[in-house]
Design an enzyme around this catalytic site. Structure first.
Site, PDB file in Angstrom:
ATOM      1  N   LYS A   1      14.499  -4.831   0.065  1.00 28.10           N
ATOM      2  CA  LYS A   1      13.290  -4.033  -0.118  1.00 28.10           C
ATOM      3  C   LYS A   1      13.248  -2.936   0.929  1.00 28.10           C
ATOM      4  O   LYS A   1      13.548  -3.165   2.089  1.00 28.10           O
ATOM      5  CB  LYS A   1      12.079  -4.984   0.072  1.00 28.10           C
ATOM      6  CG  LYS A   1      10.733  -4.384  -0.147  1.00 28.10           C
ATOM      7  CD  LYS A   1      10.252  -4.591  -1.573  1.00 28.10           C
ATOM      8  CE  LYS A   1       9.076  -3.722  -1.949  1.00 28.10           C
ATOM      9  NZ  LYS A   1       9.383  -2.316  -2.155  1.00 28.10           N
TER      10      LYS A   1
ATOM     11  N   LYS B   1      11.691  -6.765   9.543  1.00 25.96           N
ATOM     12  CA  LYS B   1      10.257  -6.697   9.215  1.00 25.96           C
ATOM     13  C   LYS B   1       9.867  -7.678   8.108  1.00 25.96           C
ATOM     14  O   LYS B   1       8.864  -8.372   8.213  1.00 25.96           O
ATOM     15  CB  LYS B   1       9.923  -5.266   8.778  1.00 25.96           C
ATOM     16  CG  LYS B   1       8.446  -4.974   8.704  1.00 25.96           C
ATOM     17  CD  LYS B   1       8.179  -3.621   8.076  1.00 25.96           C
ATOM     18  CE  LYS B   1       8.916  -2.513   8.781  1.00 25.96           C
ATOM     19  NZ  LYS B   1       8.723  -1.215   8.094  1.00 25.96           N
TER      20      LYS B   1
ATOM     21  N   LYS C   1      17.076   0.494   2.509  1.00 25.52           N
ATOM     22  CA  LYS C   1      16.430   1.799   2.670  1.00 25.52           C
ATOM     23  C   LYS C   1      17.238   2.827   1.902  1.00 25.52           C
ATOM     24  O   LYS C   1      18.434   2.642   1.663  1.00 25.52           O
ATOM     25  CB  LYS C   1      16.362   2.201   4.150  1.00 25.52           C
ATOM     26  CG  LYS C   1      15.234   3.163   4.473  1.00 25.52           C
ATOM     27  CD  LYS C   1      13.891   2.457   4.563  1.00 25.52           C
ATOM     28  CE  LYS C   1      12.757   3.405   4.835  1.00 25.52           C
ATOM     29  NZ  LYS C   1      11.519   2.705   5.156  1.00 25.52           N
TER      30      LYS C   1
ATOM     31  N   THR D   1      -0.370   0.629   4.785  1.00 18.59           N
ATOM     32  CA  THR D   1       0.331   0.694   6.074  1.00 18.59           C
ATOM     33  C   THR D   1      -0.664   0.964   7.199  1.00 18.59           C
ATOM     34  O   THR D   1      -0.651   0.293   8.236  1.00 18.59           O
ATOM     35  CB  THR D   1       1.432   1.776   6.019  1.00 18.59           C
ATOM     36  OG1 THR D   1       2.291   1.471   4.923  1.00 18.59           O
ATOM     37  CG2 THR D   1       2.247   1.823   7.297  1.00 18.59           C
TER      38      THR D   1
ATOM     39  N   ASN E   1       0.867   9.740   5.112  1.00 14.30           N
ATOM     40  CA  ASN E   1       0.268   8.568   4.481  1.00 14.30           C
ATOM     41  C   ASN E   1      -0.131   7.524   5.526  1.00 14.30           C
ATOM     42  O   ASN E   1      -1.278   7.070   5.570  1.00 14.30           O
ATOM     43  CB  ASN E   1       1.259   7.967   3.470  1.00 14.30           C
ATOM     44  CG  ASN E   1       0.774   6.638   2.944  1.00 14.30           C
ATOM     45  OD1 ASN E   1       0.888   5.610   3.614  1.00 14.30           O
ATOM     46  ND2 ASN E   1       0.181   6.645   1.779  1.00 14.30           N
TER      47      ASN E   1
ATOM     48  N   SER F   1       3.382  -3.901  -0.884  1.00 15.58           N
ATOM     49  CA  SER F   1       4.452  -3.677  -1.867  1.00 15.58           C
ATOM     50  C   SER F   1       4.881  -5.016  -2.464  1.00 15.58           C
ATOM     51  O   SER F   1       5.129  -5.135  -3.670  1.00 15.58           O
ATOM     52  CB  SER F   1       5.660  -3.019  -1.198  1.00 15.58           C
ATOM     53  OG  SER F   1       5.540  -1.618  -1.237  1.00 15.58           O
TER      54      SER F   1
END
Ligand code: NAD
Length: 442
Positions: A81, A105, A117, A201, A232, A370
């Site tokens: 992810k 994470k 990523k 976030t 964001n 997410s």
């Protein structure tokens, strides 16, 4: 398309790469816990690095080829992810580092995911909307073979947003000839996105800060904050933190920074930014508060060195490094960006008694919601926003408390404590598949 599973990126042989710096954090962890060598060996290498060329017809009819990447770092704990970044400075080294941080994470938050990523070397501000759509669809076409709801699930990152995620999910559905919304998260709510994802976030970062503040008997109303990065993550954090009583005295985006001793209103700064495309032009009086609400233009280095209670880093990696770390006067650094403080800077901040609340915890609200979006997509049952926020708070509060307790108990940094918890979870999964010791005894 080229796949190099043993990729060991080196952008510049004379410079320590971002990935090499990111990996030094593990050395600290291995000092505190006795793990099988398998774990160290596994976490040195990304599982899959894909580099793609994306040919695109520009609006003027010419053909341009863009370079994109997708790196899946480790999938021992589940499908990988991680977000997709559009930026002119994207490199394989950066994407690899970001995929490594995502691995840690997801484990820190105990989500059933590994880390990945992606990115494209592009300045999206140079593209028309139609070009941006074509590029986004082109990218997902090139990486379609290695992503999927059960394999690798992208999401937004720097200079990508829900609209782009919607285009990508749509393109993927056309390729696979079936609706698979769980292939990507951070989609628009009308296209099977989750309520609460856009602000997740920033909201998660606020929950971490609030828990730290409470634990240390601090008062939000007496605390000043400066924020670098007003996209964001930075904007929603600032908006929610101000609502919660914190005072913002400085805000910066890529084009400049503003300061006001009286305090800034994030919503007003954003309104101005949306109208004028940057915030450094914000040098006007603000209606009825004209006499005292004047904004001063400051440099980015001045912002980083402000004498505030909390310095919030919400832009890019490597912002605080060995050259400027000594100038940080804030007592607390809140890492909303990924990797904004280098390992050398960490040591300097520690020497100067500056506490760092680490990225792998602070910005984990995004990947956590997410995960909730993926769960909702796969279950076909959608939650109220309050349910999303409550679940996020429970998860962040639990993991933050565990990290704060461990750091206190072992007298280690919060970053090392977070990594320790994450790496132990990854190690558990690696060990369950068998280790040298297990197979030798057999
Ligand atoms: P974004 O594209 O929405 O915003 C980026 C912001 O940073 C913009 O305001 C831009 O002007 C500013 N910026 C860029 N370069 C800068 C510089 N050199 N100095 C000051 N400001 C600069 O991106 P975002 O999604 O808010 O991501 C910001 C950081 O947060 C990144 O490190 C990202 O990996 C991390 N992050 C984001 C999410 C998410 O859900 N969006 C989740 C986890 C981590």
């Amino acid at each position: 398309m080229s796949i190099n599973p043993q990729n060991n990126p080196e952008k510049n042989k004379n410079m320590k790469t971002i990935f090499a710096d990111a990996q030094t954090r593990l050395n600290e962890v291995f000092k505190h816990v006795d793990l099988t060598d398998d774990v160290e060996e596994k976490l040195k290498h990304p599982k899959l690095s894909l580099s793609v060329s994306i040919p695109m017809r520009m609006d003027d009819g010419s053909l341009k080829v863009f370079t994109g990447y997708r790196v899946q770092f480790d999938d021992t704990r589940g499908p990988t992810k991680g977000g997709i970044r559009y930026h002119p400075d994207v490199s394989l080294d950066e994407v690899t580092s970001l995929s490594f941080w995502m691995t840690i994470k997801c484990a820190v938050m105990d989500l059933p995911f590994g880390g990945a990523k992606g990115g494209i070397i592009v300045n999206p501000k140079d593209l028309s909307r139609l070009e941006l759509e074509r590029l986004s669809r082109g990218y997902i076409r090139e990486i379609a073979d290695i992503v999927g709801p059960k394999r690798d699930i992208p999401a937004p990152d720097v200079y990508t947003n829900s609209t782009i995620m919607g285009w990508m999910a749509d393109e993927y559905a056309q390729i696979k000839r079936e609706q698979l919304p769980g292939v990507i998260t951070g989609k628009p709510v009308y296209l099977n996105g989750s309520l609460g994802r856009v602000a997740a976030t920033g909201r998660g970062a606020l929950y971490v800060l609030q828990q730290w503040v409470k634990r240390n008997n601090l008062q939000p109303a007496e605390m000043t904050l400066a924020v670098q990065g007003f996209g964001n993550a930075g904007y929603h954090f600032a908006r929610l933190a101000r609502e919660a009583g914190f005072k913002f005295v400085a805000i910066a985006d890529s084009k400049g920074a503003i300061y006001s001793e009286e305090g800034l209103e994030p919503e007003k700064v954003m309104e101005h930014k949306e109208e004028h495309k940057d915030i450094k032009t914000m040098m006007y009086c603000d209606g009825s508060v004209c006499d005292f609400q004047r904004y001063q233009k400051i440099s980015m280095e001045e912002l980083l060195g402000l004498d505030v209670d909390v310095l919030v880093l919400a832009a890019l990696e490597n912002q605080v490094h060995k050259e400027n770390a000594d100038r940080i006067k804030a007592k607390l650094v809140l890492e909303i960006a990924n990797g904004p403080v280098t390992s050398e800077a960490d040591a300097i901040l520690k020497k100067n008694y500056v506490t760092v609340l680490p990225d792998v915890l602070v910005n984990a609200g995004g990947v956590t919601v997410s995960y909730f979006e993926w769960v909702q997509n796969r279950g076909g049952l959608y939650w109220e926003e309050s349910e999303v926020n409550d679940r996020l708070k429970n998860k962040i509060d639990r993991e933050a408390k565990a990290i704060f307790d461990l750091a206190e108990e072992k007298q280690i940094s919060l970053r090392t404590a977070a990594y320790l918890i994450g790496v132990q979870r990854i190690a558990g999964a690696i060990t369950e598949k068998g280790t040298k010791e297990y197979f030798q005894n057999g």
